[in-house]
Design an enzyme around this catalytic site. Structure first.
Site, PDB file in Angstrom:
ATOM      1  N   LEU A  29       0.828  -1.206   0.000  1.00 25.99           N
ATOM      2  CA  LEU A  29       0.000   0.000   0.000  1.00 25.99           C
ATOM      3  C   LEU A  29       0.868   1.264   0.000  1.00 25.99           C
ATOM      4  O   LEU A  29       0.706   2.150  -0.841  1.00 25.99           O
ATOM      5  CB  LEU A  29      -0.921  -0.008   1.245  1.00 25.99           C
ATOM      6  CG  LEU A  29      -1.826   1.209   1.430  1.00 25.99           C
ATOM      7  CD1 LEU A  29      -2.869   1.298   0.315  1.00 25.99           C
ATOM      8  CD2 LEU A  29      -2.550   1.138   2.795  1.00 25.99           C
TER       9      LEU A  29
ATOM     10  N   GLY B 194       5.587   8.839  -1.371  1.00 30.74           N
ATOM     11  CA  GLY B 194       4.839  10.078  -1.119  1.00 30.74           C
ATOM     12  C   GLY B 194       3.479   9.857  -0.482  1.00 30.74           C
ATOM     13  O   GLY B 194       2.707  10.799  -0.309  1.00 30.74           O
TER      14      GLY B 194
ATOM     15  N   GLY C  56       2.154   7.827   2.755  1.00 31.55           N
ATOM     16  CA  GLY C  56       2.281   6.957   3.931  1.00 31.55           C
ATOM     17  C   GLY C  56       0.984   6.983   4.710  1.00 31.55           C
ATOM     18  O   GLY C  56       0.041   6.249   4.393  1.00 31.55           O
TER      19      GLY C  56
ATOM     20  N   ILE D 150       7.955  -2.256   1.999  1.00 32.48           N
ATOM     21  CA  ILE D 150       7.113  -3.449   1.880  1.00 32.48           C
ATOM     22  C   ILE D 150       7.763  -4.643   2.578  1.00 32.48           C
ATOM     23  O   ILE D 150       8.868  -5.090   2.229  1.00 32.48           O
ATOM     24  CB  ILE D 150       6.800  -3.766   0.393  1.00 32.48           C
ATOM     25  CG1 ILE D 150       6.136  -2.545  -0.274  1.00 32.48           C
ATOM     26  CG2 ILE D 150       5.922  -5.017   0.290  1.00 32.48           C
ATOM     27  CD1 ILE D 150       4.891  -2.008   0.425  1.00 32.48           C
TER      28      ILE D 150
ATOM     29  N   GLY E  44      -5.347  -6.554  10.404  1.00 34.43           N
ATOM     30  CA  GLY E  44      -3.896  -6.371  10.555  1.00 34.43           C
ATOM     31  C   GLY E  44      -3.560  -5.627  11.840  1.00 34.43           C
ATOM     32  O   GLY E  44      -2.577  -5.927  12.512  1.00 34.43           O
TER      33      GLY E  44
ATOM     34  N   GLN F   9      10.357  -3.518  47.019  1.00 32.03           N
ATOM     35  CA  GLN F   9       8.962  -3.225  46.708  1.00 32.03           C
ATOM     36  C   GLN F   9       8.813  -2.310  45.484  1.00 32.03           C
ATOM     37  O   GLN F   9       7.834  -2.441  44.727  1.00 32.03           O
ATOM     38  CB  GLN F   9       8.260  -2.596  47.916  1.00 32.03           C
ATOM     39  CG  GLN F   9       6.752  -2.674  47.762  1.00 32.03           C
ATOM     40  CD  GLN F   9       6.009  -2.157  48.972  1.00 32.03           C
ATOM     41  OE1 GLN F   9       6.321  -1.090  49.501  1.00 32.03           O
ATOM     42  NE2 GLN F   9       5.033  -2.916  49.422  1.00 32.03           N
TER      43      GLN F   9
ATOM     44  N   GLY G 173      18.623  -4.311  34.389  1.00 26.17           N
ATOM     45  CA  GLY G 173      19.826  -3.493  34.514  1.00 26.17           C
ATOM     46  C   GLY G 173      20.661  -3.555  33.248  1.00 26.17           C
ATOM     47  O   GLY G 173      20.126  -3.655  32.137  1.00 26.17           O
TER      48      GLY G 173
ATOM     49  N   GLU H 163       1.102  -0.112   9.839  1.00 26.00           N
ATOM     50  CA  GLU H 163      -0.331  -0.445   9.688  1.00 26.00           C
ATOM     51  C   GLU H 163      -1.179   0.711  10.222  1.00 26.00           C
ATOM     52  O   GLU H 163      -2.221   0.513  10.842  1.00 26.00           O
ATOM     53  CB  GLU H 163      -0.641  -1.797  10.338  1.00 26.00           C
ATOM     54  CG  GLU H 163       0.220  -2.882   9.699  1.00 26.00           C
ATOM     55  CD  GLU H 163      -0.338  -4.281   9.714  1.00 26.00           C
ATOM     56  OE1 GLU H 163      -1.429  -4.485  10.231  1.00 26.00           O
ATOM     57  OE2 GLU H 163       0.344  -5.171   9.174  1.00 26.00           O
TER      58      GLU H 163
ATOM     59  N   GLU I  69      -0.745   7.944  15.751  1.00 23.17           N
ATOM     60  CA  GLU I  69      -1.441   9.233  15.563  1.00 23.17           C
ATOM     61  C   GLU I  69      -2.652   9.025  14.642  1.00 23.17           C
ATOM     62  O   GLU I  69      -3.738   9.558  14.890  1.00 23.17           O
ATOM     63  CB  GLU I  69      -0.497  10.291  14.961  1.00 23.17           C
ATOM     64  CG  GLU I  69       0.593  10.790  15.900  1.00 23.17           C
ATOM     65  CD  GLU I  69       1.735   9.788  16.089  1.00 23.17           C
ATOM     66  OE1 GLU I  69       1.939   8.949  15.191  1.00 23.17           O
ATOM     67  OE2 GLU I  69       2.404   9.840  17.134  1.00 23.17           O
TER      68      GLU I  69
HETATM   69  C1  LIG Z   1       9.469  -1.852   9.141  1.00 20.01           C
HETATM   70  C2  LIG Z   1       8.278  -1.365   8.375  1.00 20.01           C
HETATM   71  C3  LIG Z   1       7.503  -2.253   7.663  1.00 20.01           C
HETATM   72  C4  LIG Z   1       6.406  -1.802   6.919  1.00 20.01           C
HETATM   73  N1  LIG Z   1       5.689  -2.700   6.187  1.00 20.01           N
HETATM   74  C5  LIG Z   1       4.737  -2.244   5.337  1.00 20.01           C
HETATM   75  C6  LIG Z   1       4.081  -3.157   4.435  1.00 20.01           C
HETATM   76  O1  LIG Z   1       4.327  -4.377   4.459  1.00 20.01           O
HETATM   77  N2  LIG Z   1       3.192  -2.637   3.552  1.00 20.01           N
HETATM   78  C7  LIG Z   1       2.885  -1.315   3.497  1.00 20.01           C
HETATM   79  O2  LIG Z   1       2.067  -0.938   2.665  1.00 20.01           O
HETATM   80  N3  LIG Z   1       3.482  -0.426   4.341  1.00 20.01           N
HETATM   81  C8  LIG Z   1       4.406  -0.856   5.254  1.00 20.01           C
HETATM   82  N4  LIG Z   1       5.034   0.017   6.089  1.00 20.01           N
HETATM   83  C9  LIG Z   1       4.738   1.447   5.978  1.00 20.01           C
HETATM   84  C10 LIG Z   1       3.995   2.020   7.174  1.00 20.01           C
HETATM   85  O3  LIG Z   1       2.666   1.597   7.194  1.00 20.01           O
HETATM   86  C11 LIG Z   1       4.156   3.543   7.123  1.00 20.01           C
HETATM   87  O4  LIG Z   1       5.508   3.834   7.458  1.00 20.01           O
HETATM   88  C12 LIG Z   1       3.211   4.287   8.034  1.00 20.01           C
HETATM   89  O5  LIG Z   1       1.882   4.152   7.580  1.00 20.01           O
HETATM   90  C13 LIG Z   1       3.544   5.779   8.170  1.00 20.01           C
HETATM   91  O6  LIG Z   1       3.765   6.387   6.939  1.00 20.01           O
HETATM   92  P1  LIG Z   1       5.097   7.282   6.720  1.00 20.01           P
HETATM   93  O7  LIG Z   1       6.258   6.453   7.163  1.00 20.01           O
HETATM   94  O8  LIG Z   1       5.090   7.777   5.332  1.00 20.01           O
HETATM   95  O9  LIG Z   1       4.955   8.464   7.765  1.00 20.01           O
HETATM   96  P2  LIG Z   1       4.192   9.868   7.513  1.00 20.01           P
HETATM   97  O10 LIG Z   1       2.833   9.608   6.992  1.00 20.01           O
HETATM   98  O11 LIG Z   1       5.085  10.756   6.733  1.00 20.01           O
HETATM   99  O12 LIG Z   1       4.062  10.406   8.988  1.00 20.01           O
HETATM  100  C14 LIG Z   1       5.130  11.071   9.682  1.00 20.01           C
HETATM  101  C15 LIG Z   1       4.612  11.466  11.079  1.00 20.01           C
HETATM  102  O13 LIG Z   1       3.512  12.374  10.946  1.00 20.01           O
HETATM  103  C16 LIG Z   1       2.373  11.862  11.602  1.00 20.01           C
HETATM  104  N5  LIG Z   1       1.156  12.231  10.870  1.00 20.01           N
HETATM  105  C17 LIG Z   1       0.917  12.100   9.535  1.00 20.01           C
HETATM  106  N6  LIG Z   1      -0.311  12.543   9.237  1.00 20.01           N
HETATM  107  C18 LIG Z   1      -0.873  12.950  10.392  1.00 20.01           C
HETATM  108  C19 LIG Z   1      -2.142  13.506  10.757  1.00 20.01           C
HETATM  109  N7  LIG Z   1      -3.121  13.694   9.848  1.00 20.01           N
HETATM  110  N8  LIG Z   1      -2.383  13.830  12.054  1.00 20.01           N
HETATM  111  C20 LIG Z   1      -1.426  13.595  13.002  1.00 20.01           C
HETATM  112  N9  LIG Z   1      -0.209  13.069  12.725  1.00 20.01           N
HETATM  113  C21 LIG Z   1       0.066  12.746  11.437  1.00 20.01           C
HETATM  114  C22 LIG Z   1       2.579  10.353  11.629  1.00 20.01           C
HETATM  115  O14 LIG Z   1       1.820   9.731  12.664  1.00 20.01           O
HETATM  116  C23 LIG Z   1       4.070  10.269  11.855  1.00 20.01           C
HETATM  117  O15 LIG Z   1       4.351  10.412  13.223  1.00 20.01           O
HETATM  118  C24 LIG Z   1       6.094  -0.417   6.906  1.00 20.01           C
HETATM  119  C25 LIG Z   1       6.863   0.479   7.646  1.00 20.01           C
HETATM  120  C26 LIG Z   1       7.935   0.024   8.372  1.00 20.01           C
HETATM  121  C27 LIG Z   1       8.766   1.014   9.158  1.00 20.01           C
END
Ligand SMILES: Cc1cc2nc3c(=O)[nH]c(=O)nc-3n(C[C@H](O)[C@H](O)[C@H](O)COP(=O)(O)OP(=O)(O)OC[C@H]3O[C@@H](n4cnc5c(N)ncnc54)[C@H](O)[C@@H]3O)c2cc1C
Length: 384
Positions: free
Chosen positions: A124, A128, A130, A156, A240, A277, A338, A362, A366
């Protein structure tokens, strides 16, 4: 209302515990240190049905309730959250394929996936897109009897080592309604993979970017209908999120078990740590929070099983709460060890590193709050 597990549910949990203790426990630290993706052991989990726990029977899955699946995932995650988390992602993608795939897609991959002989990734996120996943740009255009796919995915799980990509791509206009879901062979011409990402944790499973350059897939590899892909992706993520929350609960249980043993073994100031304790209270709070998180995850799972209209909200709450509790409990268990907790000879630092990402993926915690607050402010969720 009955909070007790049935005999059958206890048996699922026992089988998973014995499996994890024999197949994961001896190797988990090495898989983490050396970045080994344990496909052979995942296939052994598949022999027990753990790779298609809630996938429909038409795809060879067990079709179990989500609640039962959590019992299995929790026991495995107590030993190895990273490998277990991959197995949960595989279960999610396999459920999507088994639920919305055409007969041809199910016949091609269903039993291979539910048996764990082949593995699936969930695709997914894009560089650009997330948290704002509906902004994804990867395109799929229908050309004759094929879709032609161009674009790229990021982060992914399993990428480069899996066989099927459950891919969300744009077939229509901007927004969530223009997205469709596909089953794409991971080795189709035009699919290429980036380098293995260097991560803080989750080292027993690879994470890579994927590029799609004029990738052709037959039209019958569409899951559901055109425009339904975002809804399918979010349905997958409801489960998920329960799964990831469960991995946190399992890891926290593993950390508490280790801390209980250590508090009896380690002596300082002439008595076992268990005699202080301040540490007893810390352990008591950790256990209380763990139980609260577990019950919340099971409540969300049971709402999903009953197709409750508030299920997605409860899944978001459970994911937010249990992944925060899971990380905090693992971190406190490390503190109780420790300096030894900081060493790789003990599992605590691995549990801390592995559970950290559960607060991010997933849907970040936030975004879980965004989902919960939206429902509450719309007046749609009564919470009782
Ligand atoms: C190890 C790993 C495995 C993963 N595996 C998969 C996978 O198998 N398939 C897949 O599709 N994706 C996968 N992901 C992607 C993951 O789902 C995304 O990293 C996640 O959804 C956040 O997107 P971003 O990293 O682009 O962060 P951003 O969206 O750029 O967010 C950055 C920060 O801003 C905050 N933020 C963004 N928008 C808002 C809002 N509207 N209000 C408040 N806060 C906000 C976020 O919470 C975060 O703290 C994986 C990620 C990692 C690290």
């Amino acid at each position: 209302m009955d909070f007790e597990l049935s005999e059958e549910q206890h048996a699922f949990a026992r089988t998973a515990r014995e499996f994890a203790n024999s197949e994961f426990a001896p190797h988990a630290a090495r898989w983490d240190a050396e970045g080994i993706f344990p496909k052979a052991e995942i296939a052994k989990a598949g022999e027990l049905g753990f790779c298609g726990l809630y996938a429909p029977e038409r795809a060879g899955g067990l079709g179990l309730p989500r609640l039962d699946a959590t019992l299995v995932f929790e026991e495995m995650a107590a030993v190895d959250p990273s490998t277990t988390a991959f197995i949960t992602i595989h279960n999610m993608a396999t459920w999507m394929l088994g639920t919305w795939g055409t007969d041809a897609v199910c016949a091609r991959w269903g039993e291979e996936l539910t048996s764990g002989r082949k593995l699936a990734s969930y695709c997914l996120t894009e560089p650009g897109a997330g948290s704002d996943a509906a902004a994804l740009k990867t395109r799929a255009e229908l050309q004759g009897s094929d879709y032609l796919i161009n674009g790229g995915k990021a982060f992914i799980s399993g990428a480069g080592s899996t066989d099927v990509l459950v891919l969300m791509a744009r077939t229509g206009a901007a927004g969530s309604g223009g997205i469709s879901a596909f089953a794409v062979p991971a080795d189709a011409p035009g699919v290429s993979y980036g380098k293995k990402e260097h991560k803080m944790g989750w080292n027993s499973q690879p994470t890579r970017t994927i590029a799609f350059d004029n990738v052709r897939v037959p039209a019958d590899h569409l899951l559901g209908s055109e425009g339904e892909g975002f809804r399918i992706a979010m349905k997958g993520l409801d489960g998920g999120r329960i799964n990831i929350a469960t991995c946190s609960v399992g890891a926290a249980q593993g950390a508490i078990d280790a801390a209980r043993r250590y508090l009896h073994e380690r002596q300082q100031f002439g008595k076992p740590l268990a005699g202080f304790q301040a540490l007893q209270f810390k352990l008591a709070d950790m256990a209380t929070e763990l139980v609260a998180a577990r019950q919340m995850v099971r409540l969300a799972a049971s709402k999903l099983d009953r197709a409750d209209p508030d299920a997605s909200t409860y899944c978001a709450m459970a994911k937010r709460f249990a992944t925060d509790v899971g990380f905090s409990v693992c971190n406190q268990a490390l503190q109780l060890h420790g300096g030894y907790g900081y060493l790789r000879e003990f599992p605590l630092e691995r549990l801390v590193r592995d559970t950290r990402v559960h607060q991010i993926l997933e849907g970040t915690n936030e975004i879980m709050r965004v989902i919960i607050a939206r429902k509450l402010l719309e007046g749609d969720c009564e919470l009782r």
